[in-house]
Design a protein around this motif. Sequence first.
Motif, short mmCIF file in Angstrom:
data_model
loop_
_atom_site.label_atom_id
_atom_site.label_comp_id
_atom_site.label_asym_id
_atom_site.label_seq_id
_atom_site.Cartn_x
_atom_site.Cartn_y
_atom_site.Cartn_z
N LEU A 105 4.14 23.28 -2.39
CA LEU A 105 4.30 24.05 -3.64
C LEU A 105 5.55 24.92 -3.57
O LEU A 105 6.32 25.02 -4.54
CB LEU A 105 3.06 24.92 -3.87
N CYS A 106 5.76 25.55 -2.40
CA CYS A 106 6.93 26.42 -2.23
C CYS A 106 8.23 25.60 -2.36
O CYS A 106 9.19 26.05 -2.98
CB CYS A 106 6.89 27.12 -0.88
N ILE A 111 -8.95 21.41 7.19
CA ILE A 111 -8.91 22.05 5.86
C ILE A 111 -7.71 22.99 5.78
O ILE A 111 -6.94 22.95 4.83
CB ILE A 111 -10.22 22.79 5.56
N VAL A 112 -7.55 23.83 6.82
CA VAL A 112 -6.45 24.81 6.75
C VAL A 112 -5.09 24.14 6.87
O VAL A 112 -4.12 24.60 6.28
CB VAL A 112 -6.60 25.97 7.77
N LEU A 113 -5.04 23.03 7.62
CA LEU A 113 -3.76 22.30 7.71
C LEU A 113 -3.38 21.70 6.36
O LEU A 113 -2.23 21.78 5.94
CB LEU A 113 -3.85 21.20 8.78
N PRO A 115 2.68 36.43 -11.02
CA PRO A 115 2.11 35.08 -10.92
C PRO A 115 0.89 35.04 -10.01
O PRO A 115 0.87 35.72 -8.97
CB PRO A 115 3.24 34.25 -10.32
N SER A 161 1.25 40.23 -15.23
CA SER A 161 2.61 39.70 -15.29
C SER A 161 3.03 39.12 -13.94
O SER A 161 4.07 38.49 -13.82
CB SER A 161 3.60 40.76 -15.77
N VAL A 163 -0.12 32.67 -8.20
CA VAL A 163 0.18 32.03 -6.90
C VAL A 163 0.72 33.04 -5.88
O VAL A 163 0.54 32.85 -4.69
CB VAL A 163 1.16 30.85 -7.01
N VAL A 219 0.56 24.41 0.38
CA VAL A 219 1.31 25.64 0.09
C VAL A 219 2.81 25.41 0.32
O VAL A 219 3.64 25.78 -0.51
CB VAL A 219 0.77 26.81 0.95
N MET A 271 -4.35 22.82 3.52
CA MET A 271 -3.99 23.96 2.67
C MET A 271 -2.56 24.40 2.96
O MET A 271 -1.78 24.69 2.04
CB MET A 271 -4.95 25.12 2.92
N LEU A 272 -2.20 24.43 4.25
CA LEU A 272 -0.86 24.87 4.63
C LEU A 272 0.19 23.91 4.06
O LEU A 272 1.19 24.35 3.49
CB LEU A 272 -0.74 24.95 6.15
N ARG A 308 -12.59 22.59 9.99
CA ARG A 308 -11.89 23.76 9.45
C ARG A 308 -10.39 23.66 9.68
O ARG A 308 -9.58 24.02 8.84
CB ARG A 308 -12.42 25.04 10.09
N ILE A 309 -10.03 23.18 10.88
CA ILE A 309 -8.61 23.04 11.21
C ILE A 309 -7.94 22.08 10.22
O ILE A 309 -6.86 22.36 9.70
CB ILE A 309 -8.44 22.52 12.66
N ASN A 351 6.83 30.69 -15.08
CA ASN A 351 5.85 31.78 -15.04
C ASN A 351 4.85 31.64 -13.88
O ASN A 351 4.26 32.62 -13.45
CB ASN A 351 5.08 31.86 -16.36
N ILE A 352 4.67 30.39 -13.44
CA ILE A 352 3.74 30.18 -12.32
C ILE A 352 4.30 30.81 -11.05
O ILE A 352 3.57 31.30 -10.20
CB ILE A 352 3.48 28.66 -12.09
N PHE A 353 5.63 30.81 -10.95
CA PHE A 353 6.25 31.24 -9.69
C PHE A 353 6.88 32.63 -9.74
O PHE A 353 6.99 33.28 -8.71
CB PHE A 353 7.32 30.23 -9.27
N TYR A 354 7.35 33.04 -10.90
CA TYR A 354 8.08 34.31 -10.99
C TYR A 354 7.31 35.34 -11.81
O TYR A 354 6.41 34.97 -12.57
CB TYR A 354 9.45 34.09 -11.66
N TYR A 355 7.70 36.60 -11.64
CA TYR A 355 7.13 37.64 -12.48
C TYR A 355 7.41 37.27 -13.94
O TYR A 355 8.54 36.94 -14.29
CB TYR A 355 7.77 38.99 -12.16
#
Lengths: 126, 222
Positions: A17-18, A6-8, B55, B53, B57, A14, A10-11, A3-4, A70-74
Motif C-alpha cells: 500500500l505504501c 498473518i502478520v507477515l 486519513p 480530515s 490509513v 502495508v 499484513m506487513l 500468527r506469524i 484523500n486515502i493517503f494525505y490529510y
Amino acid sequence: MKRIWIVLIMLFAVIGLCCYEFIFSNSLIVQTENKLSEANNAAQENNINKAYSICEGIYNNWRNHQKTMNIFYYHDSVENVGQSIALMSEYAKYKDYVHFYAENKKIGEQLSVLKSAELPSIDNIL
Amino acid sequence: MIISVIRTFLLYIMIILAVRIMGKRQISELQTSELVVTLLISDIAAIPMQNTSQPLVSGLIPIFILIFCEVVLSVIMMSSSKFRGFVCGKPLIVIEDGRIDQKEMKRLRMSTEDLSEQLRQLDVFSLSDVQYAIVETNGKMSVLKKPEKLQPTNEQLNVTPPNTGIEAVVINNGTISDQSLVLCELDRDFIKKILLNENIKQEDVFIMTANRTRQYQIIKKG
C-alpha cells in the motif's frame, strides 16, 4: 506459526500500500507540476486561453484523483490544492495575470510540500 | 459526524482483531513490550477517530506495524531466553529462604508496605510464613510458603476425592451448548431426559450446569 503468517501478510500488504501510494501520488504530483509550468509558459506567451484550458485539465485531473489522494494525505492539504487550481483557472478565465502567476506559484509550493512529505528522508522521519 | 461513527466502528473492529492476533497474553498480565503496544494502539486509534480530515490509513498502518513487531518479538522471545530477559527483564527474588533481600527491594523501588500488600493479596498474612517470594516479569508476585505452613494435599492425607470433572453450563438462557456437553461427556438426550423428569421446558431454563458424574443444577427463568 499461523500468527506469524498473518502478520507477515499484513506487513506485505502495508508495504504494498505504501509503495502504491508513493508511486501514485508522485506521478500525479509530477504530472500536475508539468501541466502547471505548461500553463505558466502559455500565460507568459500571452496565450491565456491555452493557459485556461490547461488549468481546466489540471482541475479535472485533480478532482478525479482526489478521492484516492484523500486515502493517503490529510484531506485539508488535498482540498487546498484543488481549491487553488480552481482559483487559478478562474484568474486565467478573467485574464488576471498577477493573481494567476501567484496562484500558480502557490500550487507549485503546495505540491512540493505534498511530494516531499512522503519521501523517506532523515528530516521527514525526524 | 457520520464519518466519525463509521471510523470508530472500523477502528474498534481493527483493535479487536489486533488483540486477537496478538493472542491471549495481551488480555491478561502484560509484559513490558505488550504494555507498550497496548498503550500505543489505543492512542493511535483515537486520533483518526476524532480527526476526520486525517486519513484512516495513517492510523491503521501504525497499528498493523505494531502488531507485526509484537508477534515477531514474542516469537523471538520464545526461542531466545537472553532476548526475553533483555525485553521483559528477569524475575527477582525478594524473599529467599525466609530472608528479605533488601537490595532487590531497593532495586524494585518496593516498600515494605508494598511487599506486605502483595503478600496479603496472596493470602499470606505473616512474613514468617514465606520461604520464597518472587516478583515476576509482569510485576505479579509468586509466593512459596514454608513447608510447615503449607496445607496438606489429598495425596499427603491419603484421601481420594471423587473426580467429578469440570462443571459446565450446558443450557444458557434456553440454549443448549454442544461444546459444554462434549466437555462433560454428556449428550442432548441426557439433557432432554432431565428436563422431562423435572417437568421444565428447555426455553424456561435460565442456566443449567452439569458435570461428568451427571450431577446437575437447574435455575429457571424468573
